[in-house]
Motif scaffolding. Sequence first.
Motif, PDB file in Angstrom:
ATOM      1  N   PRO A 272     -14.126  -0.152  -1.802  1.00  0.00           N
ATOM      2  CA  PRO A 272     -13.239  -0.168  -0.637  1.00  0.00           C
ATOM      3  C   PRO A 272     -12.100  -1.174  -0.757  1.00  0.00           C
ATOM      4  O   PRO A 272     -12.280  -2.270  -1.287  1.00  0.00           O
ATOM      5  CB  PRO A 272     -14.167  -0.545   0.516  1.00  0.00           C
ATOM      6  CG  PRO A 272     -15.527  -0.164   0.053  1.00  0.00           C
ATOM      7  CD  PRO A 272     -15.527  -0.358  -1.429  1.00  0.00           C
ATOM      8  N   GLN A 273     -10.931  -0.774  -0.237  1.00  0.00           N
ATOM      9  CA  GLN A 273      -9.741  -1.615  -0.247  1.00  0.00           C
ATOM     10  C   GLN A 273      -9.236  -1.750   1.187  1.00  0.00           C
ATOM     11  O   GLN A 273      -9.141  -0.766   1.916  1.00  0.00           O
ATOM     12  CB  GLN A 273      -8.642  -0.985  -1.111  1.00  0.00           C
ATOM     13  CG  GLN A 273      -9.054  -0.712  -2.547  1.00  0.00           C
ATOM     14  CD  GLN A 273      -9.276  -1.971  -3.346  1.00  0.00           C
ATOM     15  OE1 GLN A 273      -8.406  -2.830  -3.399  1.00  0.00           O
ATOM     16  NE2 GLN A 273     -10.439  -2.087  -3.951  1.00  0.00           N
ATOM     17  N   VAL A 274      -8.891  -2.980   1.587  1.00  0.00           N
ATOM     18  CA  VAL A 274      -8.437  -3.263   2.951  1.00  0.00           C
ATOM     19  C   VAL A 274      -6.911  -3.243   2.986  1.00  0.00           C
ATOM     20  O   VAL A 274      -6.254  -3.797   2.113  1.00  0.00           O
ATOM     21  CB  VAL A 274      -8.954  -4.641   3.420  1.00  0.00           C
ATOM     22  CG1 VAL A 274      -8.404  -4.996   4.788  1.00  0.00           C
ATOM     23  CG2 VAL A 274     -10.461  -4.659   3.425  1.00  0.00           C
ATOM     24  N   VAL A 275      -6.368  -2.605   4.030  1.00  0.00           N
ATOM     25  CA  VAL A 275      -4.923  -2.598   4.246  1.00  0.00           C
ATOM     26  C   VAL A 275      -4.645  -3.466   5.467  1.00  0.00           C
ATOM     27  O   VAL A 275      -5.291  -3.317   6.503  1.00  0.00           O
ATOM     28  CB  VAL A 275      -4.401  -1.164   4.470  1.00  0.00           C
ATOM     29  CG1 VAL A 275      -2.898  -1.179   4.731  1.00  0.00           C
ATOM     30  CG2 VAL A 275      -4.725  -0.282   3.276  1.00  0.00           C
ATOM     31  N   THR A 276      -3.685  -4.404   5.319  1.00  0.00           N
ATOM     32  CA  THR A 276      -3.359  -5.315   6.414  1.00  0.00           C
ATOM     33  C   THR A 276      -1.954  -5.048   6.932  1.00  0.00           C
ATOM     34  O   THR A 276      -1.082  -4.611   6.199  1.00  0.00           O
ATOM     35  CB  THR A 276      -3.438  -6.789   5.961  1.00  0.00           C
ATOM     36  OG1 THR A 276      -2.498  -7.010   4.921  1.00  0.00           O
ATOM     37  CG2 THR A 276      -4.824  -7.140   5.482  1.00  0.00           C
ATOM     38  N   ARG A 277      -1.770  -5.328   8.219  1.00  0.00           N
ATOM     39  CA  ARG A 277      -0.449  -5.247   8.836  1.00  0.00           C
ATOM     40  C   ARG A 277      -0.198  -6.576   9.535  1.00  0.00           C
ATOM     41  O   ARG A 277      -0.979  -6.964  10.400  1.00  0.00           O
ATOM     42  CB  ARG A 277      -0.396  -4.103   9.841  1.00  0.00           C
ATOM     43  CG  ARG A 277       0.958  -3.993  10.520  1.00  0.00           C
ATOM     44  CD  ARG A 277       1.016  -2.860  11.500  1.00  0.00           C
ATOM     45  NE  ARG A 277       1.131  -1.617  10.747  1.00  0.00           N
ATOM     46  CZ  ARG A 277       0.869  -0.430  11.246  1.00  0.00           C
ATOM     47  NH1 ARG A 277       0.447  -0.313  12.475  1.00  0.00           N
ATOM     48  NH2 ARG A 277       1.011   0.649  10.509  1.00  0.00           N
ATOM     49  N   ARG A 278       0.827  -7.262   9.098  1.00  0.00           N
ATOM     50  CA  ARG A 278       1.172  -8.595   9.619  1.00  0.00           C
ATOM     51  C   ARG A 278      -0.005  -9.555   9.552  1.00  0.00           C
ATOM     52  O   ARG A 278      -0.287 -10.305  10.475  1.00  0.00           O
ATOM     53  CB  ARG A 278       1.681  -8.485  11.048  1.00  0.00           C
ATOM     54  CG  ARG A 278       2.980  -7.753  11.158  1.00  0.00           C
ATOM     55  CD  ARG A 278       3.544  -7.788  12.581  1.00  0.00           C
ATOM     56  NE  ARG A 278       4.292  -6.572  12.793  1.00  0.00           N
ATOM     57  CZ  ARG A 278       3.925  -5.585  13.596  1.00  0.00           C
ATOM     58  NH1 ARG A 278       2.826  -5.688  14.302  1.00  0.00           N
ATOM     59  NH2 ARG A 278       4.668  -4.516  13.714  1.00  0.00           N
ATOM     60  N   GLY A 279      -0.766  -9.461   8.452  1.00  0.00           N
ATOM     61  CA  GLY A 279      -1.886 -10.370   8.223  1.00  0.00           C
ATOM     62  C   GLY A 279      -3.187  -9.985   8.903  1.00  0.00           C
ATOM     63  O   GLY A 279      -4.193 -10.652   8.729  1.00  0.00           O
TER      64      GLY A 279
ATOM     65  N   ALA B  43       0.829  -1.200   0.000  1.00  0.00           N
ATOM     66  CA  ALA B  43       0.000   0.000   0.000  1.00  0.00           C
ATOM     67  C   ALA B  43       0.864   1.250   0.000  1.00  0.00           C
ATOM     68  O   ALA B  43       0.559   2.227  -0.697  1.00  0.00           O
ATOM     69  CB  ALA B  43      -0.935  -0.005   1.213  1.00  0.00           C
ATOM     70  N   LYS B  44       1.949   1.231   0.758  1.00  0.00           N
ATOM     71  CA  LYS B  44       2.852   2.378   0.793  1.00  0.00           C
ATOM     72  C   LYS B  44       3.603   2.535  -0.522  1.00  0.00           C
ATOM     73  O   LYS B  44       3.725   3.643  -1.041  1.00  0.00           O
ATOM     74  CB  LYS B  44       3.854   2.217   1.943  1.00  0.00           C
ATOM     75  CG  LYS B  44       3.242   2.452   3.298  1.00  0.00           C
ATOM     76  CD  LYS B  44       4.129   2.032   4.450  1.00  0.00           C
ATOM     77  CE  LYS B  44       5.452   2.696   4.474  1.00  0.00           C
ATOM     78  NZ  LYS B  44       6.242   2.331   5.662  1.00  0.00           N
ATOM     79  N   ALA B  45       4.076   1.428  -1.066  1.00  0.00           N
ATOM     80  CA  ALA B  45       4.883   1.487  -2.281  1.00  0.00           C
ATOM     81  C   ALA B  45       4.052   1.825  -3.514  1.00  0.00           C
ATOM     82  O   ALA B  45       4.550   2.459  -4.445  1.00  0.00           O
ATOM     83  CB  ALA B  45       5.616   0.158  -2.488  1.00  0.00           C
ATOM     84  N   ARG B  46       2.784   1.385  -3.523  1.00  0.00           N
ATOM     85  CA  ARG B  46       1.935   1.584  -4.706  1.00  0.00           C
ATOM     86  C   ARG B  46       0.645   2.322  -4.321  1.00  0.00           C
ATOM     87  O   ARG B  46      -0.447   1.916  -4.691  1.00  0.00           O
ATOM     88  CB  ARG B  46       1.606   0.238  -5.330  1.00  0.00           C
ATOM     89  CG  ARG B  46       2.850  -0.544  -5.702  1.00  0.00           C
ATOM     90  CD  ARG B  46       2.579  -1.832  -6.381  1.00  0.00           C
ATOM     91  NE  ARG B  46       1.390  -2.526  -5.907  1.00  0.00           N
ATOM     92  CZ  ARG B  46       1.066  -3.749  -6.234  1.00  0.00           C
ATOM     93  NH1 ARG B  46       1.843  -4.440  -7.038  1.00  0.00           N
ATOM     94  NH2 ARG B  46      -0.021  -4.317  -5.778  1.00  0.00           N
ATOM     95  N   PHE B  47       0.784   3.437  -3.609  1.00  0.00           N
ATOM     96  CA  PHE B  47      -0.381   4.151  -3.114  1.00  0.00           C
ATOM     97  C   PHE B  47      -1.283   4.646  -4.238  1.00  0.00           C
ATOM     98  O   PHE B  47      -2.505   4.581  -4.131  1.00  0.00           O
ATOM     99  CB  PHE B  47       0.034   5.327  -2.222  1.00  0.00           C
ATOM    100  CG  PHE B  47      -1.151   6.014  -1.603  1.00  0.00           C
ATOM    101  CD1 PHE B  47      -1.842   5.419  -0.566  1.00  0.00           C
ATOM    102  CD2 PHE B  47      -1.599   7.232  -2.081  1.00  0.00           C
ATOM    103  CE1 PHE B  47      -2.949   6.032   0.004  1.00  0.00           C
ATOM    104  CE2 PHE B  47      -2.707   7.857  -1.523  1.00  0.00           C
ATOM    105  CZ  PHE B  47      -3.380   7.258  -0.481  1.00  0.00           C
TER     106      PHE B  47
ATOM    107  N   GLU C  37      -1.809   3.296  -7.116  1.00  0.00           N
ATOM    108  CA  GLU C  37      -2.566   2.134  -7.601  1.00  0.00           C
ATOM    109  C   GLU C  37      -3.669   1.754  -6.613  1.00  0.00           C
ATOM    110  O   GLU C  37      -4.788   1.424  -7.014  1.00  0.00           O
ATOM    111  CB  GLU C  37      -1.609   0.958  -7.811  1.00  0.00           C
ATOM    112  CG  GLU C  37      -2.233  -0.223  -8.500  1.00  0.00           C
ATOM    113  CD  GLU C  37      -1.215  -1.348  -8.709  1.00  0.00           C
ATOM    114  OE1 GLU C  37      -1.675  -2.518  -8.752  1.00  0.00           O
ATOM    115  OE2 GLU C  37      -0.013  -1.076  -8.809  1.00  0.00           O
ATOM    116  N   LEU C  38      -3.360   1.826  -5.327  1.00  0.00           N
ATOM    117  CA  LEU C  38      -4.355   1.555  -4.283  1.00  0.00           C
ATOM    118  C   LEU C  38      -5.503   2.554  -4.375  1.00  0.00           C
ATOM    119  O   LEU C  38      -6.675   2.179  -4.318  1.00  0.00           O
ATOM    120  CB  LEU C  38      -3.703   1.629  -2.901  1.00  0.00           C
ATOM    121  CG  LEU C  38      -4.611   1.592  -1.677  1.00  0.00           C
ATOM    122  CD1 LEU C  38      -5.361   0.274  -1.579  1.00  0.00           C
ATOM    123  CD2 LEU C  38      -3.810   1.846  -0.421  1.00  0.00           C
ATOM    124  N   LEU C  39      -5.174   3.816  -4.559  1.00  0.00           N
ATOM    125  CA  LEU C  39      -6.187   4.857  -4.675  1.00  0.00           C
ATOM    126  C   LEU C  39      -7.052   4.659  -5.915  1.00  0.00           C
ATOM    127  O   LEU C  39      -8.279   4.775  -5.857  1.00  0.00           O
ATOM    128  CB  LEU C  39      -5.519   6.227  -4.700  1.00  0.00           C
ATOM    129  CG  LEU C  39      -6.423   7.442  -4.606  1.00  0.00           C
ATOM    130  CD1 LEU C  39      -7.236   7.414  -3.329  1.00  0.00           C
ATOM    131  CD2 LEU C  39      -5.592   8.702  -4.683  1.00  0.00           C
TER     132      LEU C  39
END
Length: 85
Positions: free
Chosen positions: A25-32, A9-13, A15-17
């Motif tokens: 809606p798009q979900v962002v996960t941290r450590r699964g 998400a950080k590297a391809r913001f 594209e995420l947007l």
Amino acid sequence: MRSWPVQDAKARFSELLDACVSKGPQVVTRRGTETAVLVPIDEWRRLQAAARPSLKQLLLADSARTDMLVPPRRKARRRPVTELE
């Protein structure tokens, strides 16, 4: 809803947007673990408009909000009066 690891998400913001705007809606996960959701602004505004205050918010509010709690009253209908003879 697609799930994005936080690194992607950080590297391809951008594209995420774009995915959020075109696919929803798009979900962002941290450590699964699902951590956040990116939603289009129109959906966010709709959700904000539909949100009602909680009981806690109502009780802690400075002003009374009885207009949201009490349904409007109907006009009273009078019964016809019959004359006594």
